[in-house]
Design a protein around this motif. Structure first.
Motif, PDB file in Angstrom:
ATOM      1  N   LYS A   1       0.831  -1.211   0.000  1.00 56.01           N
ATOM      2  CA  LYS A   1       0.000   0.000   0.000  1.00 56.01           C
ATOM      3  C   LYS A   1       0.862   1.256   0.000  1.00 56.01           C
ATOM      4  O   LYS A   1       0.557   2.242  -0.689  1.00 56.01           O
ATOM      5  CB  LYS A   1      -0.923  -0.013   1.206  1.00 56.01           C
ATOM      6  N   VAL A   2       1.964   1.226   0.770  1.00 53.80           N
ATOM      7  CA  VAL A   2       2.884   2.373   0.793  1.00 53.80           C
ATOM      8  C   VAL A   2       3.488   2.583  -0.594  1.00 53.80           C
ATOM      9  O   VAL A   2       3.587   3.721  -1.079  1.00 53.80           O
ATOM     10  CB  VAL A   2       3.995   2.156   1.842  1.00 53.80           C
ATOM     11  N   ASN A   3       3.889   1.504  -1.256  1.00 55.39           N
ATOM     12  CA  ASN A   3       4.466   1.616  -2.598  1.00 55.39           C
ATOM     13  C   ASN A   3       3.459   2.188  -3.585  1.00 55.39           C
ATOM     14  O   ASN A   3       3.804   2.983  -4.473  1.00 55.39           O
ATOM     15  CB  ASN A   3       4.954   0.251  -3.088  1.00 55.39           C
ATOM     16  N   LEU A   4       2.189   1.782  -3.447  1.00 55.99           N
ATOM     17  CA  LEU A   4       1.142   2.285  -4.331  1.00 55.99           C
ATOM     18  C   LEU A   4       0.941   3.789  -4.116  1.00 55.99           C
ATOM     19  O   LEU A   4       0.860   4.560  -5.081  1.00 55.99           O
ATOM     20  CB  LEU A   4      -0.164   1.534  -4.079  1.00 55.99           C
ATOM     21  N   ARG A   5       0.887   4.218  -2.837  1.00 58.46           N
ATOM     22  CA  ARG A   5       0.733   5.648  -2.557  1.00 58.46           C
ATOM     23  C   ARG A   5       1.932   6.438  -3.088  1.00 58.46           C
ATOM     24  O   ARG A   5       1.792   7.538  -3.615  1.00 58.46           O
ATOM     25  CB  ARG A   5       0.594   5.871  -1.052  1.00 58.46           C
ATOM     26  N   ASN A   6       3.115   5.854  -2.940  1.00 60.89           N
ATOM     27  CA  ASN A   6       4.329   6.515  -3.426  1.00 60.89           C
ATOM     28  C   ASN A   6       4.304   6.669  -4.941  1.00 60.89           C
ATOM     29  O   ASN A   6       4.761   7.679  -5.494  1.00 60.89           O
ATOM     30  CB  ASN A   6       5.560   5.714  -3.001  1.00 60.89           C
TER      31      ASN A   6
END
Length: 249
Positions: free
Chosen positions: A213-218
């Motif tokens: 999820k963090v990678n997607l937001r990034n």
């Protein structure tokens, strides 16, 4: 009449082809220059081939100063550049077109008149012509094929003048009737995708879910998205969900 914008005069010395004179006029006007001087054109003046080639820059030919000698063309000038592609055995400062037009801007701002000499197509300027100049402009071309067409050389120099005299953006984005998406809009898009992907079981296995999820937001934060882009991406996801729901019926 020529424009009132301070600028160097471009002097075509003994040009041979009317097409090149017209092409030079067109190149000059592309970059806002309209002070042309023509020294002893081979085929006489006016020249119909020059007029045809100049297209929308014909005014420069009508207003060009026609002289029989280089001396007459430079009569009112304080500083003169001569363009040449090869060494001539003369001790003179040699500068790039960029540096030359930077110098020209400085000198014109100080109230001086500046000219640039361009030689005839067959062999370029003679040493006798170059001896009248204060400095030489040398274009960093391929040494194995150094010959430049007259209009090409004029265009290169005129382009460098434009860069020196007008504030030019090195890079810009044409927005095409949209604006950049703001932080809230990007966050809403990120949340929409995260919610739907979670429902689809994308974030698996569980120990890796938060990192995904963090990678997607990034990824969303790195993308230069416009408001139109965001609306389209929302629409794509909604349509995919509708398609999936219809398939389950």
């Amino acid at each position: 009449m020529p424009s009132g914008t301070p600028q160097p005069a471009f002097v075509l010395v003994r040009p041979q082809m009317g097409e090149n004179i017209g092409g030079a006029a067109r190149a000059m006007w592309n970059f806002g220059l309209d002070r042309m001087r023509i020294v002893a054109p081979r085929d006489g003046w006016p020249n119909q081939k020059a007029i045809a080639m100049a297209s929308g820059a014909g005014r420069l030919l009508d207003e060009a100063l026609l002289t029989s000698s280089v001396e007459d063309a430079l009569d009112d000038c304080h500083y003169v550049f001569a363009t040449t592609a090869r060494a001539r055995g003369l001790t003179k400062p040699v500068v790039t077109p960029e540096r030359a037009m930077e110098m020209a801007r400085e000198k014109i701002a100080a109230g001086q008149k500046v000219a640039v000499l361009f030689g005839p197509e067959r062999a370029g300027l003679e040493n006798e012509d170059i001896a009248k100049a204060n400095a030489i402009i040398n274009v960093p071309v391929n040494p194995e094929f150094a010959s430049l067409n007259l209009a090409q050389c004029v265009l290169l120099t005129a382009y460098e003048w434009r860069r020196q005299s007008v504030e030019v953006e090195a890079e810009r984005v044409d927005m095409a009737k949209s604006v950049w998406a703001n932080h809230n809009e990007i966050e809403a898009l990120s949340g929409h995708y995260e919610e739907r992907l979670d429902e689809a079981g994308f974030f698996f296995p569980e120990p890796k879910a938060e990192g995904m999820k963090v990678n997607l937001r990034n990824m969303w934060s790195r993308m230069p998205l416009t408001r139109a882009d965001v609306q389209m991406l929302h629409g794509i996801l909604r349509q995919m969900v509708r398609w999936k729901e219809r398939g389950d019926e």
